[in-house]
Write an enzyme that holds these catalytic residues in place. Sequence first.
Site, PDB file in Angstrom:
ATOM      1  N   MET A   1       0.773  -1.155  -0.020  1.00 45.12           N
ATOM      2  CA  MET A   1      -0.045  -0.063   0.115  1.00 45.12           C
ATOM      3  C   MET A   1       0.829   1.216  -0.198  1.00 45.12           C
ATOM      4  O   MET A   1       0.436   2.253   0.185  1.00 45.12           O
ATOM      5  CB  MET A   1      -0.923   0.117   1.221  1.00 45.12           C
ATOM      6  CG  MET A   1      -1.747  -1.149   1.163  1.00 45.12           C
ATOM      7  SD  MET A   1      -3.591  -1.024   1.942  1.00 45.12           S
ATOM      8  CE  MET A   1      -3.080  -0.720   3.617  1.00 45.12           C
ATOM      9  N   GLY A   2       2.127   1.189  -0.474  1.00 47.56           N
ATOM     10  CA  GLY A   2       2.869   2.344  -0.579  1.00 47.56           C
ATOM     11  C   GLY A   2       3.690   2.623   0.876  1.00 47.56           C
ATOM     12  O   GLY A   2       3.436   1.741   1.774  1.00 47.56           O
TER      13      GLY A   2
ATOM     14  N   HIS B   1       9.526  -3.518   3.396  1.00 45.06           N
ATOM     15  CA  HIS B   1       9.100  -3.863   2.058  1.00 45.06           C
ATOM     16  C   HIS B   1      10.423  -4.193   0.883  1.00 45.06           C
ATOM     17  O   HIS B   1      10.244  -5.113  -0.067  1.00 45.06           O
ATOM     18  CB  HIS B   1       8.248  -2.561   1.420  1.00 45.06           C
ATOM     19  CG  HIS B   1       7.324  -2.475   1.843  1.00 45.06           C
ATOM     20  ND1 HIS B   1       7.049  -1.277   2.938  1.00 45.06           N
ATOM     21  CD2 HIS B   1       5.892  -2.727   2.108  1.00 45.06           C
ATOM     22  CE1 HIS B   1       5.708  -1.300   3.344  1.00 45.06           C
ATOM     23  NE2 HIS B   1       5.068  -2.354   2.635  1.00 45.06           N
TER      24      HIS B   1
ATOM     25  N   GLN C   1     -10.361  -2.363   2.443  1.00 44.86           N
ATOM     26  CA  GLN C   1      -9.888  -3.012   3.691  1.00 44.86           C
ATOM     27  C   GLN C   1      -9.882  -2.211   4.945  1.00 44.86           C
ATOM     28  O   GLN C   1      -9.432  -2.496   6.032  1.00 44.86           O
ATOM     29  CB  GLN C   1      -8.622  -3.945   3.336  1.00 44.86           C
ATOM     30  CG  GLN C   1      -7.303  -2.875   3.066  1.00 44.86           C
ATOM     31  CD  GLN C   1      -5.939  -3.646   2.835  1.00 44.86           C
ATOM     32  OE1 GLN C   1      -6.012  -4.050   1.628  1.00 44.86           O
ATOM     33  NE2 GLN C   1      -5.162  -3.544   3.669  1.00 44.86           N
TER      34      GLN C   1
ATOM     35  N   ASP D   1       2.256  -9.420   9.488  1.00 43.73           N
ATOM     36  CA  ASP D   1       0.959  -9.459   9.321  1.00 43.73           C
ATOM     37  C   ASP D   1       0.372 -11.093   9.194  1.00 43.73           C
ATOM     38  O   ASP D   1       0.387 -11.443   8.048  1.00 43.73           O
ATOM     39  CB  ASP D   1       0.397  -8.739   7.914  1.00 43.73           C
ATOM     40  CG  ASP D   1       0.668  -7.184   7.879  1.00 43.73           C
ATOM     41  OD1 ASP D   1       0.509  -6.754   9.124  1.00 43.73           O
ATOM     42  OD2 ASP D   1       1.296  -6.633   7.332  1.00 43.73           O
TER      43      ASP D   1
ATOM     44  N   SER E   1       4.463   0.787   7.933  1.00 40.63           N
ATOM     45  CA  SER E   1       4.192   2.179   7.401  1.00 40.63           C
ATOM     46  C   SER E   1       3.561   3.051   8.411  1.00 40.63           C
ATOM     47  O   SER E   1       3.769   4.303   8.601  1.00 40.63           O
ATOM     48  CB  SER E   1       3.440   2.024   6.345  1.00 40.63           C
ATOM     49  OG  SER E   1       3.871   1.173   5.228  1.00 40.63           O
TER      50      SER E   1
HETATM   51  O1  PAF Z   1      -0.209  -5.601   3.588  1.00 40.13           O
HETATM   52  C1  PAF Z   1      -0.564  -5.033   2.839  1.00 40.13           C
HETATM   53  O2  PAF Z   1      -0.035  -3.747   2.714  1.00 40.13           O
HETATM   54  C2  PAF Z   1      -1.959  -4.963   2.453  1.00 40.13           C
HETATM   55  O3  PAF Z   1      -2.840  -5.644   3.231  1.00 40.13           O
HETATM   56  C3  PAF Z   1      -1.965  -5.452   0.961  1.00 40.13           C
HETATM   57  C4  PAF Z   1      -1.685  -7.051   1.105  1.00 40.13           C
HETATM   58  C5  PAF Z   1      -1.085  -4.883  -0.021  1.00 40.13           C
HETATM   59  C6  PAF Z   1      -3.571  -5.715   0.190  1.00 40.13           C
HETATM   60  O4  PAF Z   1      -3.945  -4.226   0.035  1.00 40.13           O
END
Ligand code: PAF
Length: 284
Positions: free
Chosen positions: A31-32, A38, A62, A151, A187
């Site tokens: 999600m940036g 990341h 979400q 997560d 983030s």
């Molecule tokens: O973990 C995340 O950043 C988000 O839940 C994902 C997997 C990109 C889905 O939007």
Amino acid sequence: MMKTISEVGEIREFCKELKKQGKTIALVPTMGFLHKGHISLIKKAKTLADIVIVSRFVNPTQFAPNEDLDAYPNDRERDFQATSEAGVDILFEPVKEAMYFENHGTWVEVPELAKGLCGQTRPIHFRGVCTIVTKLFNLIMPDYAVFGEKDYQQLTIIRRMVRDLNMNVEIVAGEIIREEDGLAMSSRNAYLTKEERSLAPFIRKGLLLLAEKAKNGEHCAKNLYAVFAHFIQEHIPSARIDYVTMVDKDELVELETLKDSAVVAVAVYLGKARLLDNILIESK
Ligand code: PAF
């Protein structure tokens, strides 16, 4: 040079062409507001496939209406630089309108695994995650997709979704990347004030203490929760524990007693942030 694509039709055609050429693709969905966690997922993706695609999309489905969709941190320039420096081949950054029709009405869910842990305070969250991840898989047709273990519930749910729906993608886990003081990278750490940031590593320390007690013979979940709760209360009195839960590592079922090993997952509210962490604990 990294290519950026925002059109849904273009990414689909581009990936189809790559497949025709016999290239393998690894996807890192994000999600940036990328951080070192990341980047480590991207590095892992590069070891798996010929082409690495990072998606950058703050997925509205979400987030519940009372959550932080509008405040979600965003820095396009920094993300662009970080992904191109990391050797990403394609940055896919669609707009919301391209990903969701106004009357979108199809959802992917794994309700059994989504009801506990984060699902208790975020009941629609994993439905949104599964749906967007399915959409990304359908567009990109990756051979691999890499998700972080921070997560843990999300990773477990996605693995189950892929298995149950016979999706043709291998899910690969990336370990939790931590700041030097132990705080799991996220983030959402950007929401912390300076003082909160200095206290946040106690979440990890509390989990390490809990794991040590488990190894030394404390196997009752309630007592282990109390160890964590007292530690947090003592060191971060302003924090509020959303949950601390010991679960079976595959089924995410809450365990009353530790047998061999289990995952303890936590979510802790600190200021404007809700911070996640987890640890694998063992009875001996
Ligand atoms: O973990 C995340 O950043 C988000 O839940 C994902 C997997 C990109 C889905 O939007």
